[in-house]
Design a protein around this motif. Structure first.
Motif, PDB file in Angstrom:
ATOM      1  N   ARG A 130       0.731  14.206  13.169  1.00 31.79           N
ATOM      2  CA  ARG A 130       1.169  15.342  13.996  1.00 31.79           C
ATOM      3  C   ARG A 130       1.842  14.885  15.276  1.00 31.79           C
ATOM      4  N   HIS A 131       1.544  13.654  15.705  1.00 29.69           N
ATOM      5  CA  HIS A 131       2.156  13.108  16.925  1.00 29.69           C
ATOM      6  C   HIS A 131       3.352  12.221  16.614  1.00 29.69           C
ATOM      7  N   GLY A 132       3.891  12.316  15.410  1.00 39.57           N
ATOM      8  CA  GLY A 132       5.075  11.534  15.079  1.00 39.57           C
ATOM      9  C   GLY A 132       4.786  10.081  14.774  1.00 39.57           C
ATOM     10  N   ILE A 133       3.604   9.816  14.207  1.00 43.93           N
ATOM     11  CA  ILE A 133       3.211   8.459  13.830  1.00 43.93           C
ATOM     12  C   ILE A 133       2.995   8.419  12.316  1.00 43.93           C
ATOM     13  N   VAL A 134       3.524   7.394  11.658  1.00 45.40           N
ATOM     14  CA  VAL A 134       3.242   7.196  10.242  1.00 45.40           C
ATOM     15  C   VAL A 134       1.921   6.428  10.146  1.00 45.40           C
ATOM     16  N   TYR A 135       0.942   7.063   9.509  1.00 45.27           N
ATOM     17  CA  TYR A 135      -0.410   6.504   9.426  1.00 45.27           C
ATOM     18  C   TYR A 135      -0.656   5.955   8.021  1.00 45.27           C
ATOM     19  N   VAL A 136      -1.184   4.741   7.967  1.00 43.20           N
ATOM     20  CA  VAL A 136      -1.487   4.077   6.699  1.00 43.20           C
ATOM     21  C   VAL A 136      -2.943   3.625   6.735  1.00 43.20           C
ATOM     22  N   SER A 137      -3.706   3.912   5.686  1.00 44.27           N
ATOM     23  CA  SER A 137      -5.070   3.377   5.574  1.00 44.27           C
ATOM     24  C   SER A 137      -5.144   2.462   4.361  1.00 44.27           C
ATOM     25  N   VAL A 138      -6.036   1.484   4.439  1.00 43.97           N
ATOM     26  CA  VAL A 138      -6.070   0.386   3.474  1.00 43.97           C
ATOM     27  C   VAL A 138      -7.435   0.310   2.798  1.00 43.97           C
ATOM     28  N   GLN A 139      -7.412   0.129   1.481  1.00 43.79           N
ATOM     29  CA  GLN A 139      -8.612  -0.233   0.731  1.00 43.79           C
ATOM     30  C   GLN A 139      -8.532  -1.733   0.432  1.00 43.79           C
ATOM     31  N   TYR A 140      -9.663  -2.415   0.530  1.00 45.76           N
ATOM     32  CA  TYR A 140      -9.686  -3.857   0.259  1.00 45.76           C
ATOM     33  C   TYR A 140     -11.009  -4.209  -0.407  1.00 45.76           C
ATOM     34  N   ARG A 141     -11.067  -5.396  -0.977  1.00 50.24           N
ATOM     35  CA  ARG A 141     -12.280  -5.811  -1.674  1.00 50.24           C
ATOM     36  C   ARG A 141     -13.420  -6.051  -0.692  1.00 50.24           C
ATOM     37  N   LEU A 142     -14.626  -5.659  -1.099  1.00 44.22           N
ATOM     38  CA  LEU A 142     -15.814  -5.749  -0.259  1.00 44.22           C
ATOM     39  C   LEU A 142     -16.875  -6.611  -0.931  1.00 44.22           C
ATOM     40  N   GLY A 143     -17.907  -6.937  -0.152  1.00 44.70           N
ATOM     41  CA  GLY A 143     -19.049  -7.637  -0.709  1.00 44.70           C
ATOM     42  C   GLY A 143     -18.666  -8.933  -1.387  1.00 44.70           C
ATOM     43  N   GLN A 144     -19.293  -9.220  -2.514  1.00 42.92           N
ATOM     44  CA  GLN A 144     -19.026 -10.474  -3.213  1.00 42.92           C
ATOM     45  C   GLN A 144     -17.634 -10.507  -3.830  1.00 42.92           C
ATOM     46  N   GLU A 145     -17.096  -9.351  -4.189  1.00 45.69           N
ATOM     47  CA  GLU A 145     -15.730  -9.328  -4.731  1.00 45.69           C
ATOM     48  C   GLU A 145     -14.716  -9.797  -3.692  1.00 45.69           C
ATOM     49  N   GLY A 146     -14.996  -9.520  -2.417  1.00 51.58           N
ATOM     50  CA  GLY A 146     -14.027  -9.837  -1.371  1.00 51.58           C
ATOM     51  C   GLY A 146     -14.423 -10.958  -0.440  1.00 51.58           C
ATOM     52  N   PHE A 147     -15.737 -11.301  -0.387  1.00 50.49           N
ATOM     53  CA  PHE A 147     -16.168 -12.270   0.627  1.00 50.49           C
ATOM     54  C   PHE A 147     -17.210 -13.250   0.107  1.00 50.49           C
ATOM     55  N   ALA A 148     -17.272 -13.437  -1.194  1.00 51.48           N
ATOM     56  CA  ALA A 148     -18.164 -14.448  -1.747  1.00 51.48           C
ATOM     57  C   ALA A 148     -17.704 -15.842  -1.332  1.00 51.48           C
ATOM     58  N   VAL A 149     -18.660 -16.732  -1.183  1.00 48.74           N
ATOM     59  CA  VAL A 149     -18.356 -18.144  -0.938  1.00 48.74           C
ATOM     60  C   VAL A 149     -18.802 -18.896  -2.189  1.00 48.74           C
ATOM     61  N   LEU A 150     -17.833 -19.207  -3.058  1.00 48.27           N
ATOM     62  CA  LEU A 150     -18.107 -19.739  -4.384  1.00 48.27           C
ATOM     63  C   LEU A 150     -17.158 -20.891  -4.706  1.00 48.27           C
ATOM     64  N   ASP A 151     -17.629 -21.815  -5.501  1.00 44.85           N
ATOM     65  CA  ASP A 151     -16.734 -22.852  -6.011  1.00 44.85           C
ATOM     66  C   ASP A 151     -15.652 -22.202  -6.875  1.00 44.85           C
ATOM     67  N   GLY A 152     -14.414 -22.599  -6.624  1.00 48.83           N
ATOM     68  CA  GLY A 152     -13.309 -22.102  -7.428  1.00 48.83           C
ATOM     69  C   GLY A 152     -12.748 -20.770  -6.998  1.00 48.83           C
ATOM     70  N   VAL A 153     -13.210 -20.237  -5.850  1.00 47.89           N
ATOM     71  CA  VAL A 153     -12.745 -18.926  -5.376  1.00 47.89           C
ATOM     72  C   VAL A 153     -12.186 -19.076  -3.958  1.00 47.89           C
ATOM     73  N   PRO A 154     -10.982 -18.591  -3.679  1.00 48.36           N
ATOM     74  CA  PRO A 154     -10.480 -18.623  -2.309  1.00 48.36           C
ATOM     75  C   PRO A 154     -11.416 -17.839  -1.383  1.00 48.36           C
ATOM     76  N   GLN A 155     -11.663 -18.380  -0.212  1.00 53.19           N
ATOM     77  CA  GLN A 155     -12.535 -17.691   0.739  1.00 53.19           C
ATOM     78  C   GLN A 155     -11.836 -16.469   1.338  1.00 53.19           C
ATOM     79  N   ASN A 156     -12.647 -15.461   1.654  1.00 56.88           N
ATOM     80  CA  ASN A 156     -12.176 -14.270   2.377  1.00 56.88           C
ATOM     81  C   ASN A 156     -11.062 -13.529   1.636  1.00 56.88           C
TER      82      ASN A 156
END
Length: 484
Positions: A130-156
């Motif tokens: 309403r104030h002339g701003i384009v608003y974007v919201s983001v979904q991202y991976r959470l928990g172990q899907e998104g922040f596991a610390v595992l061998d063979g998995v990129p961190q974060n």
């Protein structure tokens, strides 16, 4: 004027919804579904589609469990099934094609890196559009899907998701009327924590031009410590702490195991938790250390917290009442907090209980102290910093000025169930006008309207009166505070 606007982006055509002068395009993939061979992998480009994609509803939420019973009345959850969880949602004025390119804000929700959704009513972007701003919201991976610390998995991986979403905004937002050169990244709690990691990257300016950081920790943990949760889950499930081991467990079962392990933790920091891990492309070094060494100094930042963050963690369930003077003393000694700091807190709040005093000190160590050090390190930087503190005290169940209490005011959404659960039905309109107006001003004009940070340490204190400046508040409580 049609009720279903249609736009074309690089992946295909989108059909959204038009209502009250605002167009919504929801559930737009910015990356491929993180399932099958792409599970526990870096985000991959989304597939193109034929014809028009229905963009009238939010996409699936990341796998998660609801909040525990003590918090559930105050922190609602949304569950939308499906694997296509890496999506963005866009709100834009219906007449954007007739205007000059508009400023953009990209919002990253909180939820302790384990919960949350862009689909919550409080995060509706109409108030900004309403104030002339384009608003974007983001979904991202959470928990172990998104922040596991595992061998063979990129961190974060969840942070890499956010990078992909911000690059999508740079590429595509002009179609929605946004200016790809005027992007503000905004996050609260865990969302601010992840954005801090992005701000600390050498190429942060490729992702966004300004940042709003609300009540977010500014640091990350060494991999061994950050990986305690993943190791505990692996032990509980009887699988190796590797990509192969976790990929053999259904996402919902992983989320349930994480919740079970978390039940042994406490607000005092004992037990494993999900956290950013230092190392890898997403978080190559501790964010606060990098920022204090000069990273991100060319990017304007609005940063702050609530005055009683701890009350969301300590009040529900009665933890605040179970903390004794002996507990306070032991915690103080373990954290190497000088007694004079406790005395300073007691002088400001002579009737405070041991639990309230401990909560105040924990808030200082987690948020207020790092925020002050961060802002002080930017005084001579190329870009300004503005600091705020939200002080209005909710009448609901003793929550006061707890964590997340500012959201209804920032979004000017006091009438949503989310906001009412935390703040009741009588949140001051003047405060919502002041906070939402300041955020709009920062996103649109690069200045929230109060004095920028300097050696005088000006803090915009938001209370029922709408706000005023305090100079160097709480300095007797923050001076000499140990760094975590």
């Amino acid at each position: 004027m049609p009720d279903s606007p249609v736009l074309s982006i690089s992946s295909g055509r989108l059909r959204g919804v038009r209502q009250n002068g605002i167009d919504r395009f929801l559930g737009i993939p910015y990356a491929a579904p993180p399932a099958g061979r792409l599970r526990f992998r870096e985000p991959a480009p989304p597939a193109a589609w034929e014809g028009e994609r229905d963009a009238s509803a939010f996409g699936p939420t990341a796998p998660q469990t609801v909040y525990p019973p003590a918090l559930a009345p105050y922190l609602p959850s949304v569950e939308i099934p499906g694997a296509d969880a890496l999506t963005v949602n866009v709100w834009t004025p219906s007449d954007h094609a007739e205007r000059e390119p508009l400023p953009v804000v990209v919002y990253v929700h909180g939820g302790a890196l384990t919960r949350g959704s862009a689909a919550l009513p409080i995060y509706d972007g109409a108030s900004f559009a309403r104030h002339g701003i384009v608003y974007v919201s983001v979904q991202y991976r959470l928990g172990q899907e998104g922040f596991a610390v595992l061998d063979g998995v990129p961190q974060n991986l969840g942070v890499l998701d956010q990078q992909a979403a911000l690059r999508w905004v740079r590429r595509e937002i002009a179609v929605f009327g946004g200016d790809p050169g005027r992007v503000t990244a905004m996050g609260q709690s865990a969302g601010a924590n992840t954005l801090t990691a992005l701000l600390a990257l050498p190429r942060a300016a490729e992702l966004f031009d300004q940042a709003v950081l609300q009540s977010g920790p500014l640091s990350a943990q060494p991999p061994k410590r950050a990986g305690r949760m993943s190791r505990a889950i692996a032990k509980r499930l009887g699988v190796p702490a590797t990509r192969e081991g976790f990929a053999g467990v259904a996402p919902d079962d992983l989320a349930a195991a994480q919740t079970a392990v978390s039940a042994g933790a406490s607000p005092l920091g004992r037990g494993p938790s999900v956290a950013l891990a230092i190392g890898g492309a997403a978080v190559p070094s501790d964010p606060l250390a990098a920022l204090r060494s000069g990273a991100g100094r060319g990017i304007p930042v609005l940063i702050g917290s609530t005055s009683e963050e701890y009350r969301l963690w300590f009040v529900p369930g009665g933890t605040v009442d179970r903390i004794t003077t002996a507990t306070l003393t032991l915690a103080r000694l373990a954290a190497r907090v000088p007694k004079r700091i406790i005395d300073a807190h007691r002088r400001r709040r002579p009737g405070a209980t041991p639990g309230e005093l401990l909560g105040e000190v924990m808030t200082d160590m987690l948020l207020r102290g790092p925020t002050t050090r961060f802002a002080d390190g930017r005084i001579e930087g190329a870009a300004p910093t503005w600091v705020y503190e939200f002080r209005w005290q909710s009448p609901v169940d003793g929550l006061g000025a707890a964590h997340a209490m500012e959201l209804g005011f920032v979004f000017d959404r006091l009438d949503t169930p989310d906001a009412i659960a935390l703040g009741g039905t009588d949140g001051p309109r003047a405060l919502a006008d002041a906070m939402h107006g300041a955020w709009v001003s920062f996103i649109r004009d690069g200045d929230p309207g109060w004095e920028r940070w300097s050696a005088r340490r000006p803090v915009q204190a938001f209370d029922a009166d709408g706000g005023h400046i305090d100079y160097a508040p709480r300095q007797d409580e923050l001076a000499g505070l140990p760094e975590r």
